[in-house]
Design a protein around this motif. Structure first.
Motif, mmCIF file in Angstrom:
data_model
loop_
_atom_site.group_PDB
_atom_site.id
_atom_site.type_symbol
_atom_site.label_atom_id
_atom_site.label_comp_id
_atom_site.label_asym_id
_atom_site.label_seq_id
_atom_site.Cartn_x
_atom_site.Cartn_y
_atom_site.Cartn_z
ATOM 1 N N ILE A 1 27.137 64.726 34.104
ATOM 2 C CA ILE A 1 26.315 65.399 33.097
ATOM 3 C C ILE A 1 27.035 66.634 32.574
ATOM 4 N N GLY A 2 27.653 67.388 33.480
ATOM 5 C CA GLY A 2 28.386 68.581 33.071
ATOM 6 C C GLY A 2 29.611 68.249 32.237
ATOM 7 N N LEU A 3 30.358 67.221 32.650
ATOM 8 C CA LEU A 3 31.565 66.835 31.918
ATOM 9 C C LEU A 3 31.245 66.348 30.510
ATOM 10 N N ALA A 4 30.102 65.662 30.378
ATOM 11 C CA ALA A 4 29.717 65.109 29.076
ATOM 12 C C ALA A 4 28.958 66.119 28.223
ATOM 13 N N GLY A 5 28.612 67.255 28.801
ATOM 14 C CA GLY A 5 27.806 68.235 28.069
ATOM 15 C C GLY A 5 26.437 67.682 27.733
ATOM 16 N N ALA A 6 25.881 66.904 28.665
ATOM 17 C CA ALA A 6 24.621 66.200 28.432
ATOM 18 C C ALA A 6 23.475 66.867 29.181
ATOM 19 N N ASN A 7 22.290 66.267 29.058
ATOM 20 C CA ASN A 7 21.081 66.754 29.709
ATOM 21 C C ASN A 7 20.564 65.661 30.632
ATOM 22 N N MET A 8 20.217 66.022 31.876
ATOM 23 C CA MET A 8 19.784 65.025 32.859
ATOM 24 C C MET A 8 18.554 64.262 32.380
ATOM 25 N N GLY A 9 17.578 64.971 31.842
ATOM 26 C CA GLY A 9 16.355 64.316 31.370
ATOM 27 C C GLY A 9 16.626 63.325 30.256
ATOM 28 N N MET A 10 17.495 63.686 29.333
ATOM 29 C CA MET A 10 17.839 62.783 28.230
ATOM 30 C C MET A 10 18.611 61.569 28.736
ATOM 31 N N HIS A 11 19.470 61.783 29.723
ATOM 32 C CA HIS A 11 20.225 60.655 30.307
ATOM 33 C C HIS A 11 19.258 59.651 30.938
ATOM 34 N N ILE A 12 18.295 60.156 31.700
ATOM 35 C CA ILE A 12 17.321 59.262 32.341
ATOM 36 C C ILE A 12 16.512 58.523 31.283
ATOM 37 N N LYS A 13 16.064 59.256 30.259
ATOM 38 C CA LYS A 13 15.272 58.640 29.196
ATOM 39 C C LYS A 13 16.069 57.570 28.455
ATOM 40 N N TYR A 14 17.342 57.848 28.184
ATOM 41 C CA TYR A 14 18.197 56.929 27.420
ATOM 42 C C TYR A 14 18.574 55.691 28.252
ATOM 43 N N SER A 15 18.839 55.887 29.548
ATOM 44 C CA SER A 15 19.465 54.842 30.359
ATOM 45 C C SER A 15 18.520 54.077 31.267
ATOM 46 N N PHE A 16 17.373 54.656 31.613
ATOM 47 C CA PHE A 16 16.549 54.100 32.690
ATOM 48 C C PHE A 16 16.206 52.627 32.502
ATOM 49 N N PHE A 17 15.597 52.275 31.384
ATOM 50 C CA PHE A 17 15.125 50.898 31.216
ATOM 51 C C PHE A 17 16.271 49.907 31.062
ATOM 52 N N TRP A 18 17.383 50.335 30.461
ATOM 53 C CA TRP A 18 18.555 49.463 30.381
ATOM 54 C C TRP A 18 19.088 49.149 31.778
ATOM 55 N N MET A 19 19.193 50.184 32.606
ATOM 56 C CA MET A 19 19.737 49.994 33.949
ATOM 57 C C MET A 19 18.776 49.223 34.846
ATOM 58 N N TRP A 20 17.483 49.476 34.692
ATOM 59 C CA TRP A 20 16.497 48.747 35.485
ATOM 60 C C TRP A 20 16.501 47.259 35.096
ATOM 61 N N GLY A 21 16.533 46.992 33.803
ATOM 62 C CA GLY A 21 16.592 45.607 33.338
ATOM 63 C C GLY A 21 17.860 44.917 33.819
ATOM 64 N N PHE A 22 18.980 45.643 33.793
ATOM 65 C CA PHE A 22 20.253 45.096 34.267
ATOM 66 C C PHE A 22 20.150 44.725 35.746
ATOM 67 N N SER A 23 19.534 45.596 36.544
ATOM 68 C CA SER A 23 19.411 45.332 37.987
ATOM 69 C C SER A 23 18.518 44.126 38.261
ATOM 70 N N ILE A 24 17.459 43.941 37.454
ATOM 71 C CA ILE A 24 16.573 42.787 37.628
ATOM 72 C C ILE A 24 17.330 41.492 37.330
ATOM 73 N N VAL A 25 18.144 41.509 36.260
ATOM 74 C CA VAL A 25 18.956 40.326 35.936
ATOM 75 C C VAL A 25 19.932 40.025 37.070
ATOM 76 N N MET A 26 20.548 41.060 37.633
ATOM 77 C CA MET A 26 21.472 40.880 38.757
ATOM 78 C C MET A 26 20.742 40.310 39.971
ATOM 79 N N LEU A 27 19.518 40.770 40.190
ATOM 80 C CA LEU A 27 18.722 40.293 41.321
ATOM 81 C C LEU A 27 18.390 38.808 41.159
#
Length: 457
Positions: free
Chosen positions: A420-446
């Motif tokens: 987050i620091g290296l990218a100059g990003a915000n933790m809350g925005m990262h979670i909001k942007y990535s959460f459902f994509w990553m969760w869906g990806f994990s379900i497909v892997m499962l």
């Protein structure tokens, strides 16, 4: 009387688990302190003497010792390979290969994230990939959160390697060789690599449309030319400056990259072919890599000292987990908790408990730490599901596969804060942007893992 004893052990065992999980989540205690002191106190309260607790400790530590040795030498070995510049040509080559195409940049990010995570260290992955790729993302007006999402997801796929934190933790809980636990995951990792490439292409197309829309709205200017060679040259320059700043000087020769690559492939082959156990293979690897890349003894020991903090930290956590697991197993607390859960758990849910927990693995990353998930929840779910005839390895695979993709969306992952620091990003925005994509990806892997026969239902 026996029933009263079982209830008492259940209560003490749950108190130990809940206390550790709660304190880890709140950041009030380190894993080493929590998983050592709290189980000892619980065992004393349960009426066990120090002689018995010592036997629990010896049993628990013997269960995890091979994993501890593997972590120490695996982290050191891949650290040396990183220092030698083994991954630098890959990163530079991928930057040049993108030619400023948004979709190819996204897919190239997935390739870089996958292979740079080979050392199992998220911090190294982020340190190498984010500063290298961020200028390219800025030049193309691509979102830094897309960069974080793709790197985090691809790193999660590669992190299934036996020296990765999740597989090593799961292996220590089951008391099995991490490489044996990893073998069935190899086809899933290959599937996951192509899946993350597909996801990156899809997100790249979406990003290209978003950028085009911003251009149409006059928010940004069209950029038809990006000097990718200048960006690649800047990456190479920064790596050279970091090398020159180091007190230890490595051997410089064009062939060293190929020699180190051959060594890395050889060490992995030793494990995969079952010629040597992983801890021995990596010990051999370190013993060869040090004099191969650093001529003087002082330089060799300097590299060992540089990677010792990471290696010893992980080893210390695993040893502390050995105390925790030894007390819960040796005292009978884990069995008592499992039997108590059986009394209240609907029979229809029991055989699917490991799948349910696995499917919730990514959301759980937002609520609990990696140590709490594997060292507190996995033993409990494994013991409970085992009463319904679910094999221990099936429980471990379901929970690992469902959770590991979400490793770098968890605010409890220190490496993510670095990203987050290296990218100059915000933790809350990262979670909001990535959460459902990553969760869906994990379900497909499962789901893929189930059809591959990696775990059973």
């Amino acid at each position: 009387m026996a029933q009263d004893t079982s209830v008492f052990l259940t209560f003490i065992g749950l108190a130990i688990i809940v206390s550790i999980v709660a304190l880890l989540i709140k950041g009030k205690i380190s894993p080493i302190v929590g998983m050592t002191i709290i189980p000892i106190i619980g065992a004393l309260v349960a009426g066990f003497g120090f002689e018995e607790i010592t036997s629990f400790f010896e049993e628990g530590v013997s269960q995890v010792m091979n994993v501890v040795i593997m972590f120490i030498f695996a982290i050191t070995f891949f650290g040396i390979m990183q220092d030698s510049g083994l991954f630098n040509p890959l990163v530079r080559g991928m930057i040049l290969a993108t030619k400023g195409n948004v979709i190819i940049v996204a897919m190239g990010t997935a390739v870089i994230g996958t292979f740079v995570q080979l050392d199992g260290a998220g911090a190294t992955t982020f340190l190498l990939s984010i500063p290298a790729l961020l200028p390219l993302y800025h030049a193309l007006h691509m979102s830094r959160y897309l960069l974080l999402l793709i790197i985090a997801t691809s790193a999660g796929v590669m992190n299934m390697v036996p020296w990765g934190g999740a597989t090593g933790r799961a292996a220590s809980v089951l008391g099995v060789d991490p490489v044996d636990l990893w073998f069935p995951l190899i086809p899933l990792q290959i599937f996951g690599f192509f899946l993350v490439l597909g996801l990156a292409a899809l997100l790249g197309i979406r990003e290209k449309r978003r950028i085009a829309k911003r251009v149409e709205n006059g928010e940004i200017e069209r950029n038809d030319y990006v000097d990718v060679r200048a960006i690649a040259d800047d990456f190479t320059k920064r790596q050279q400056e970091a090398e020159e700043a180091s007190e230890e000087k490595r051997v410089k020769h064009p062939s060293m990259i190929w020699i180190n690559l051959t060594l890395t492939i050889g060490i992995i082959t030793l494990m995969v072919a079952d010629i040597a156990p992983p801890e021995f293979a990596f010990m051999i690897g370190v013993a060869i890599a040090l004099p191969l890349n650093y001529r003087s003894v002082s330089d060799q020991m300097g590299r060992v000292r540089a990677h010792a903090p990471s290696a010893l930290m992980m080893a210390s956590v695993i040893l502390a987990a050995g105390v925790f697991l030894g007390v819960l197993n040796g005292s009978g607390m884990l069995d008592s908790i499992a039997l108590s859960m059986l009394a209240v758990l609907p029979e229809a849910v029991g055989p699917y408990l490991h799948v349910i927990v696995g499917a919730l693995g990514v959301p759980m990353d937002l609520l609990t730490s990696t140590d709490a998930y594997y060292f507190a929840m996995l033993p409990l779910v494994e013991a409970t599901a085992g009463e319904f005839g679910v094999p221990a390895d099936s429980t471990a695979y379901a929970m690992l596969i469902g959770n590991i993709i979400g490793t770098f969306i968890s605010p409890f992952a220190p490496a993510l804060w670095l990203a987050i620091g290296l990218a100059g990003a915000n933790m809350g925005m990262h979670i909001k942007y990535s959460f459902f994509w990553m969760w869906g990806f994990s379900i497909v892997m499962l789901i893929a893992a189930y059809f591959m026969g990696i775990f059973t239902v």
